[in-house]
Design a protein around this motif. Structure first.
Motif, PDB file in Angstrom:
ATOM      1  N   LEU A  78       6.038  24.744  27.871  1.00  0.00           N
ATOM      2  CA  LEU A  78       4.679  25.265  27.936  1.00  0.00           C
ATOM      3  C   LEU A  78       4.213  26.069  26.729  1.00  0.00           C
ATOM      4  CD1 LEU A  78       2.150  25.458  29.576  1.00  0.00           C
ATOM      5  CD2 LEU A  78       3.101  27.409  30.744  1.00  0.00           C
ATOM      6  N   PRO A  79       4.937  27.081  26.251  1.00  0.00           N
ATOM      7  CA  PRO A  79       4.372  27.872  25.151  1.00  0.00           C
ATOM      8  C   PRO A  79       4.088  27.008  23.924  1.00  0.00           C
ATOM      9  CG  PRO A  79       6.283  28.977  26.077  1.00  0.00           C
ATOM     10  CD  PRO A  79       6.235  27.600  26.674  1.00  0.00           C
ATOM     11  N   VAL A  80       2.935  27.247  23.312  1.00  0.00           N
ATOM     12  CA  VAL A  80       2.561  26.531  22.097  1.00  0.00           C
ATOM     13  C   VAL A  80       2.746  27.489  20.933  1.00  0.00           C
ATOM     14  CG1 VAL A  80       0.701  25.374  20.857  1.00  0.00           C
ATOM     15  CG2 VAL A  80       0.901  25.104  23.335  1.00  0.00           C
ATOM     16  N   VAL A  81       3.696  27.163  20.048  1.00  0.00           N
ATOM     17  CA  VAL A  81       4.008  28.014  18.907  1.00  0.00           C
ATOM     18  C   VAL A  81       3.581  27.281  17.637  1.00  0.00           C
ATOM     19  CG1 VAL A  81       5.824  29.289  17.711  1.00  0.00           C
ATOM     20  CG2 VAL A  81       5.984  28.938  20.176  1.00  0.00           C
ATOM     21  N   ASP A  82       2.593  27.849  16.941  1.00  0.00           N
ATOM     22  CA  ASP A  82       2.107  27.259  15.694  1.00  0.00           C
ATOM     23  C   ASP A  82       2.587  28.135  14.538  1.00  0.00           C
ATOM     24  OD1 ASP A  82       0.714  25.788  13.804  1.00  0.00           O
ATOM     25  OD2 ASP A  82      -1.129  26.939  14.093  1.00  0.00           O
ATOM     26  N   TRP A  83       3.398  27.581  13.663  1.00  0.00           N
ATOM     27  CA  TRP A  83       3.953  28.354  12.548  1.00  0.00           C
ATOM     28  C   TRP A  83       3.973  27.514  11.279  1.00  0.00           C
ATOM     29  CZ3 TRP A  83       8.321  26.174  10.429  1.00  0.00           C
ATOM     30  CH2 TRP A  83       9.006  25.260  11.236  1.00  0.00           C
ATOM     31  N   GLU A  84       4.153  28.184  10.166  1.00  0.00           N
ATOM     32  CA  GLU A  84       4.318  27.495   8.884  1.00  0.00           C
ATOM     33  C   GLU A  84       5.450  28.169   8.124  1.00  0.00           C
ATOM     34  OE1 GLU A  84       0.980  29.714   6.145  1.00  0.00           O
ATOM     35  OE2 GLU A  84       0.351  28.011   7.353  1.00  0.00           O
ATOM     36  N   PHE A  85       6.097  27.400   7.272  1.00  0.00           N
ATOM     37  CA  PHE A  85       7.246  27.935   6.530  1.00  0.00           C
ATOM     38  C   PHE A  85       6.746  28.619   5.260  1.00  0.00           C
ATOM     39  CE2 PHE A  85      10.945  27.634   3.702  1.00  0.00           C
ATOM     40  CZ  PHE A  85      11.905  28.228   4.512  1.00  0.00           C
ATOM     41  N   ASN A  86       7.133  29.891   5.101  1.00  0.00           N
ATOM     42  CA  ASN A  86       6.767  30.660   3.911  1.00  0.00           C
ATOM     43  C   ASN A  86       7.863  30.460   2.873  1.00  0.00           C
ATOM     44  OD1 ASN A  86       6.003  32.525   2.000  1.00  0.00           O
ATOM     45  ND2 ASN A  86       5.527  34.129   3.507  1.00  0.00           N
ATOM     46  N   LYS A  87       7.531  29.775   1.791  1.00  0.00           N
ATOM     47  CA  LYS A  87       8.538  29.456   0.773  1.00  0.00           C
ATOM     48  C   LYS A  87       8.989  30.697   0.013  1.00  0.00           C
ATOM     49  CE  LYS A  87       7.056  24.720   0.109  1.00  0.00           C
ATOM     50  NZ  LYS A  87       6.506  23.731  -0.816  1.00  0.00           N
ATOM     51  N   ALA A  88       8.125  31.671  -0.156  1.00  0.00           N
ATOM     52  CA  ALA A  88       8.486  32.879  -0.907  1.00  0.00           C
ATOM     53  C   ALA A  88       9.541  33.693  -0.170  1.00  0.00           C
ATOM     54  CB  ALA A  88       7.246  33.727  -1.164  1.00  0.00           C
ATOM     55  N   SER A  89       9.330  33.927   1.130  1.00  0.00           N
ATOM     56  CA  SER A  89      10.290  34.724   1.902  1.00  0.00           C
ATOM     57  C   SER A  89      11.344  33.863   2.586  1.00  0.00           C
ATOM     58  CB  SER A  89       9.555  35.559   2.950  1.00  0.00           C
ATOM     59  OG  SER A  89       8.913  34.706   3.872  1.00  0.00           O
ATOM     60  N   LYS A  90      11.150  32.521   2.539  1.00  0.00           N
ATOM     61  CA  LYS A  90      12.059  31.569   3.184  1.00  0.00           C
ATOM     62  C   LYS A  90      12.213  31.841   4.683  1.00  0.00           C
ATOM     63  CE  LYS A  90      14.596  30.498  -0.980  1.00  0.00           C
ATOM     64  NZ  LYS A  90      15.854  30.487  -1.680  1.00  0.00           N
ATOM     65  N   LYS A  91      11.084  32.178   5.309  1.00  0.00           N
ATOM     66  CA  LYS A  91      11.062  32.450   6.747  1.00  0.00           C
ATOM     67  C   LYS A  91       9.841  31.785   7.364  1.00  0.00           C
ATOM     68  CE  LYS A  91      13.400  36.913   6.699  1.00  0.00           C
ATOM     69  NZ  LYS A  91      13.292  38.327   7.002  1.00  0.00           N
ATOM     70  N   LYS A  92       9.907  31.595   8.670  1.00  0.00           N
ATOM     71  CA  LYS A  92       8.766  31.060   9.399  1.00  0.00           C
ATOM     72  C   LYS A  92       7.706  32.152   9.539  1.00  0.00           C
ATOM     73  CE  LYS A  92      11.336  27.881  12.355  1.00  0.00           C
ATOM     74  NZ  LYS A  92      11.703  27.619  13.761  1.00  0.00           N
ATOM     75  N   LYS A  93       6.446  31.770   9.403  1.00  0.00           N
ATOM     76  CA  LYS A  93       5.333  32.701   9.601  1.00  0.00           C
ATOM     77  C   LYS A  93       4.537  32.213  10.801  1.00  0.00           C
ATOM     78  CE  LYS A  93       1.185  34.469   7.368  1.00  0.00           C
ATOM     79  NZ  LYS A  93       0.136  33.788   8.113  1.00  0.00           N
ATOM     80  N   LEU A  94       4.445  33.053  11.819  1.00  0.00           N
ATOM     81  CA  LEU A  94       3.743  32.680  13.048  1.00  0.00           C
ATOM     82  C   LEU A  94       2.238  32.745  12.823  1.00  0.00           C
ATOM     83  CD1 LEU A  94       3.996  32.022  16.098  1.00  0.00           C
ATOM     84  CD2 LEU A  94       3.835  34.469  16.511  1.00  0.00           C
ATOM     85  N   ASN A  95       1.557  31.648  13.133  1.00  0.00           N
ATOM     86  CA  ASN A  95       0.097  31.604  13.012  1.00  0.00           C
ATOM     87  C   ASN A  95      -0.590  31.804  14.361  1.00  0.00           C
ATOM     88  OD1 ASN A  95       0.227  31.080  10.262  1.00  0.00           O
ATOM     89  ND2 ASN A  95       0.274  28.866  10.575  1.00  0.00           N
ATOM     90  N   HIS A  96      -0.047  31.166  15.390  1.00  0.00           N
ATOM     91  CA  HIS A  96      -0.719  31.176  16.688  1.00  0.00           C
ATOM     92  C   HIS A  96       0.316  30.974  17.797  1.00  0.00           C
ATOM     93  CE1 HIS A  96      -4.176  30.683  19.329  1.00  0.00           C
ATOM     94  NE2 HIS A  96      -3.524  29.682  19.897  1.00  0.00           N
ATOM     95  N   TYR A  97       0.092  31.656  18.927  1.00  0.00           N
ATOM     96  CA  TYR A  97       0.980  31.526  20.085  1.00  0.00           C
ATOM     97  C   TYR A  97       0.095  31.503  21.325  1.00  0.00           C
ATOM     98  CZ  TYR A  97       5.057  32.343  23.061  1.00  0.00           C
ATOM     99  OH  TYR A  97       6.048  32.220  23.998  1.00  0.00           O
ATOM    100  N   SER A  98       0.333  30.588  22.243  1.00  0.00           N
ATOM    101  CA  SER A  98      -0.485  30.546  23.467  1.00  0.00           C
ATOM    102  C   SER A  98       0.325  30.022  24.646  1.00  0.00           C
ATOM    103  CB  SER A  98      -1.722  29.675  23.260  1.00  0.00           C
ATOM    104  OG  SER A  98      -1.353  28.338  23.086  1.00  0.00           O
ATOM    105  N   ILE A  99      -0.090  30.454  25.830  1.00  0.00           N
ATOM    106  CA  ILE A  99       0.508  30.000  27.094  1.00  0.00           C
ATOM    107  C   ILE A  99      -0.631  29.685  28.054  1.00  0.00           C
ATOM    108  CG2 ILE A  99       1.901  30.660  29.092  1.00  0.00           C
ATOM    109  CD1 ILE A  99       3.538  32.450  27.293  1.00  0.00           C
TER     110      ILE A  99
END
Length: 198
Positions: A78-99
């Motif tokens: 169910l949870p919708v997790v929208d993220w993009e990979f940040n190349k500078a920090s080499k980590k996922k960046k959360l854009n949007h989360y919904s239930i």
């Protein structure tokens, strides 16, 4: 003549059994008539949810690392997790989360398995809307803390009403030592501690 007498005896037995069954039903009815009413006058009175009540999910955006564990453990993904990979920090960046609470079964798996504890269950159960699309909560709506029933001055929480003396409906003006119909949860806890010690 014997056939007639047998019919009379059978009819009398059936009448007696029917009367007995009706009496049993009325005994239950009269027993319930002597009890206090348990109807809650919603929305002016609300029951206080129990300690482990599984209501609306609260989400903390800053804690989320977009690992998507909540999606994997959810029985309906169910949870919708929208993220993009940040190349500078080499980590996922959360854009949007919904239930979508129109689909959620409130099992609590997402809360239990979240590694950063960004999800938690609240005592909010008033989720009814006229449009089912309004039940799809985004990260802003999920981030709002619910209003506690016990802090609402317009609502009479029934926690105190349950522990009033029998037949008394108004808590004001009662002496401290008035006998109560039930015991407070703290009293049960003290009894359990004494049983463990003894």
């Amino acid at each position: 003549m014997l056939k007639f007498l047998k019919q009379v005896v059978d009819y009398t037995k059936e009448t007696w059994e029917a009367t007995r069954y009706i009496g049993q039903g009325l005994a239950v009815t009269f027993d319930h008539m002597q009890r206090r009413p348990v109807t809650v006058q919603y929305p002016y009175e609300k029951l206080i949810p129990s300690e482990r009540f599984r209501g609306r999910i609260h989400f903390e955006f800053d804690k989320c690392i977009a690992c998507e564990v909540c999606v994997r453990v959810c029985p309906i993904n169910l949870p919708v997790v929208d993220w993009e990979f940040n190349k500078a920090s080499k980590k996922k960046k959360l854009n949007h989360y919904s239930i979508d609470f129109g689909v959620c079964i409130f099992c609590g798996n997402c809360v239990e398995y979240c590694p950063t504890n960004c999800l938690s269950m609240t005592e909010d159960y008033e989720l009814s809307t006229y449009d089912r699309h309004e039940l799809n909560y985004d990260n802003v709506a999920l981030g709002r803390l619910p209003y506690k029933v016990t802090n609402d001055p317009m609502v009479t929480p029934l926690r105190e009403l349950v522990y009033l003396p029998e037949g008394v409906m108004e808590p004001h003006g009662l002496p401290e030592n008035a006998p109560r119909a039930g015991a407070f949860p703290e009293d049960f806890a003290e009894e359990e501690k004494e049983d463990v010690k003894g």
